[in-house]
Scaffold this motif. Structure first.
Motif, PDB file in Angstrom:
ATOM      1  N   UNK A   1      -9.965  19.779  11.020  1.00 23.69           N
ATOM      2  CA  UNK A   1     -10.124  19.573  12.451  1.00 23.69           C
ATOM      3  C   UNK A   1     -11.375  18.727  12.653  1.00 23.69           C
ATOM      4  N   UNK A   2     -11.294  17.757  13.547  1.00 21.26           N
ATOM      5  CA  UNK A   2     -12.475  16.945  13.840  1.00 21.26           C
ATOM      6  C   UNK A   2     -12.478  16.563  15.316  1.00 21.26           C
ATOM      7  N   UNK A   3     -13.672  16.386  15.821  1.00 24.58           N
ATOM      8  CA  UNK A   3     -13.882  16.001  17.211  1.00 24.58           C
ATOM      9  C   UNK A   3     -14.782  14.782  17.206  1.00 24.58           C
TER      10      UNK A   3
ATOM     11  N   UNK B   1       0.877  16.189   7.962  1.00 23.65           N
ATOM     12  CA  UNK B   1       1.120  16.025   9.385  1.00 23.65           C
ATOM     13  C   UNK B   1      -0.230  15.896  10.079  1.00 23.65           C
ATOM     14  N   UNK B   2      -0.321  14.939  10.995  1.00 27.01           N
ATOM     15  CA  UNK B   2      -1.534  14.668  11.772  1.00 27.01           C
ATOM     16  C   UNK B   2      -1.218  14.794  13.247  1.00 27.01           C
ATOM     17  N   UNK B   3      -2.167  15.296  14.006  1.00 24.54           N
ATOM     18  CA  UNK B   3      -2.041  15.367  15.454  1.00 24.54           C
ATOM     19  C   UNK B   3      -3.335  14.832  16.049  1.00 24.54           C
ATOM     20  N   UNK B   4      -3.238  13.830  16.917  1.00 28.13           N
ATOM     21  CA  UNK B   4      -4.404  13.243  17.585  1.00 28.13           C
ATOM     22  C   UNK B   4      -4.235  13.365  19.087  1.00 28.13           C
ATOM     23  N   UNK B   5      -5.312  13.800  19.755  1.00 23.87           N
ATOM     24  CA  UNK B   5      -5.295  13.956  21.199  1.00 23.87           C
ATOM     25  C   UNK B   5      -6.540  13.291  21.773  1.00 23.87           C
ATOM     26  N   UNK B   6      -6.338  12.288  22.595  1.00 25.34           N
ATOM     27  CA  UNK B   6      -7.440  11.641  23.311  1.00 25.34           C
ATOM     28  C   UNK B   6      -7.720  12.482  24.554  1.00 25.34           C
ATOM     29  N   UNK B   7      -8.664  13.391  24.435  1.00 22.50           N
ATOM     30  CA  UNK B   7      -8.988  14.300  25.534  1.00 22.50           C
ATOM     31  C   UNK B   7      -9.460  13.506  26.753  1.00 22.50           C
ATOM     32  N   UNK B   8     -10.273  12.511  26.478  1.00 25.18           N
ATOM     33  CA  UNK B   8     -10.725  11.591  27.526  1.00 25.18           C
ATOM     34  C   UNK B   8     -10.860  10.212  26.887  1.00 25.18           C
ATOM     35  N   UNK B   9     -11.366   9.274  27.645  1.00 25.20           N
ATOM     36  CA  UNK B   9     -11.532   7.918  27.115  1.00 25.20           C
ATOM     37  C   UNK B   9     -12.513   7.879  25.947  1.00 25.20           C
ATOM     38  N   UNK B  10     -13.460   8.812  25.915  1.00 27.52           N
ATOM     39  CA  UNK B  10     -14.497   8.799  24.889  1.00 27.52           C
ATOM     40  C   UNK B  10     -14.464   9.995  23.932  1.00 27.52           C
ATOM     41  N   UNK B  11     -13.513  10.898  24.117  1.00 31.33           N
ATOM     42  CA  UNK B  11     -13.463  12.118  23.320  1.00 31.33           C
ATOM     43  C   UNK B  11     -12.083  12.261  22.675  1.00 31.33           C
ATOM     44  N   UNK B  12     -12.061  12.508  21.327  1.00 27.93           N
ATOM     45  CA  UNK B  12     -10.798  12.598  20.601  1.00 27.93           C
ATOM     46  C   UNK B  12     -10.811  13.800  19.667  1.00 27.93           C
TER      47      UNK B  12
ATOM     48  N   UNK C   1     -13.085  21.561   7.440  1.00 29.24           N
ATOM     49  CA  UNK C   1     -11.867  21.546   6.650  1.00 29.24           C
ATOM     50  C   UNK C   1     -11.791  22.754   5.734  1.00 29.24           C
ATOM     51  N   UNK C   2     -10.576  23.080   5.338  1.00 32.83           N
ATOM     52  CA  UNK C   2     -10.342  24.196   4.425  1.00 32.83           C
ATOM     53  C   UNK C   2      -9.239  23.782   3.457  1.00 32.83           C
ATOM     54  N   UNK C   3      -9.430  24.104   2.201  1.00 30.48           N
ATOM     55  CA  UNK C   3      -8.438  23.758   1.189  1.00 30.48           C
ATOM     56  C   UNK C   3      -8.290  24.915   0.208  1.00 30.48           C
ATOM     57  N   UNK C   4      -7.056  25.166  -0.183  1.00 31.86           N
ATOM     58  CA  UNK C   4      -6.781  26.169  -1.213  1.00 31.86           C
ATOM     59  C   UNK C   4      -6.029  25.469  -2.334  1.00 31.86           C
ATOM     60  N   UNK C   5      -6.571  25.588  -3.532  1.00 30.70           N
ATOM     61  CA  UNK C   5      -5.968  24.971  -4.705  1.00 30.70           C
ATOM     62  C   UNK C   5      -5.565  26.067  -5.687  1.00 30.70           C
ATOM     63  N   UNK C   6      -4.311  26.025  -6.125  1.00 27.02           N
ATOM     64  CA  UNK C   6      -3.786  27.020  -7.050  1.00 27.02           C
ATOM     65  C   UNK C   6      -3.607  26.377  -8.419  1.00 27.02           C
ATOM     66  N   UNK C   7      -4.140  27.033  -9.430  1.00 25.01           N
ATOM     67  CA  UNK C   7      -4.045  26.549 -10.804  1.00 25.01           C
ATOM     68  C   UNK C   7      -3.192  27.515 -11.613  1.00 25.01           C
ATOM     69  N   UNK C   8      -2.265  26.985 -12.388  1.00 23.18           N
ATOM     70  CA  UNK C   8      -1.445  27.804 -13.271  1.00 23.18           C
ATOM     71  C   UNK C   8      -2.242  28.170 -14.517  1.00 23.18           C
ATOM     72  N   UNK C   9      -1.806  29.209 -15.193  1.00 19.27           N
ATOM     73  CA  UNK C   9      -2.452  29.596 -16.454  1.00 19.27           C
ATOM     74  C   UNK C   9      -2.243  28.490 -17.490  1.00 19.27           C
TER      75      UNK C   9
ATOM     76  N   UNK D   1      -2.813  18.752   8.478  1.00 19.26           N
ATOM     77  CA  UNK D   1      -2.430  19.730   7.468  1.00 19.26           C
ATOM     78  C   UNK D   1      -1.677  18.985   6.379  1.00 19.26           C
ATOM     79  N   UNK D   2      -1.974  19.310   5.135  1.00 24.16           N
ATOM     80  CA  UNK D   2      -1.253  18.675   4.029  1.00 24.16           C
ATOM     81  C   UNK D   2      -0.960  19.690   2.935  1.00 24.16           C
TER      82      UNK D   2
END
Length: 129
Positions: free
Chosen positions: A76-78, A38-49, A93-101, A54-55
Motif C-alpha cells: 500500500x502506498x500514498x 493485481x494493482x488498484x490505483x485511486x486518485x483521491x484528489x488532483x494531488x493525492x493518490x 509492504x508485506x511478503x511471505x515466502x515459503x521454502x520447501x525442504x 497484491x502478487x
C-alpha cells in the motif's frame, strides 16, 4: 505466456492485472508455475493518490536451490504532489515466502515487512525522474 490488462473503472480509479504461466528447465530448479499480480490505483484528489497491489508467484522465479516455492506480497502506498515535479510518498509492504525442504535445509517460511516512512522524488522532465 503472459496476459496483462488495465481498466479505468472511473476517471479516478483503475485496476491492472498480470497473469502468467511459465516453464523453467534447469538442473536445480525446473518446473511449471504461475504468476499473478493485481494493482488498484485511486486518485483521491488532483494531488493525492492511493495504490494497492497484491502478487503471488508459484514457484518463484529463479534458478538457484534456495529459491522460494511460493511468494505472496502486498503493498500500500500514498503519494502526494505538493508542487509541480515534487512527490512525497509513504508506503508499507508485506511478503511471505515459503521454502520447501532441501537436502540440507528444513522447510521454512519467511515473513518480510517493509515500511517507507517518506520518499521524496523530483521529476526533472518526463524522461528523467
Amino acid at each position: 505466456m503472459e496476459l496483462e490488462g488495465v481498466w479505468a473503472l472511473t476517471r479516478k480509479t483503475q485496476v491492472g492485472f498480470t497473469l502468467g504461466r511459465f516453464k523453467r528447465e534447469g538442473e536445480i530448479n525446473s518446473g511449471t508455475g504461475t504468476q499473478a499480480l493485481i494493482d488498484f490505483d485511486w486518485a483521491i484528489s488532483e494531488k493525492l493518490k492511493l495504490s494497492l497491489s497484491y502478487s503471488q508467484s508459484e514457484p518463484a522465479l529463479g534458478e538457484t536451490s534456495d529459491s522460494p516455492s511460493d511468494v505472496r506480497s502486498s503493498r500500500i502506498s500514498l503519494g502526494w504532489e505538493p508542487f509541480a515535479k515534487w512527490t512525497l510518498t509513504m508506503g508499507a509492504g508485506y511478503s511471505k515466502q515459503t521454502y520447501l525442504a532441501r537436502l540440507l535445509e528444513p522447510a521454512r517460511d519467511e515473513k518480510i515487512t517493509s515500511i517507507t516512512p517518506i520518499a521524496i522524488s523530483y521529476r526533472f522532465s518526463e524522461r528523467f525522474r
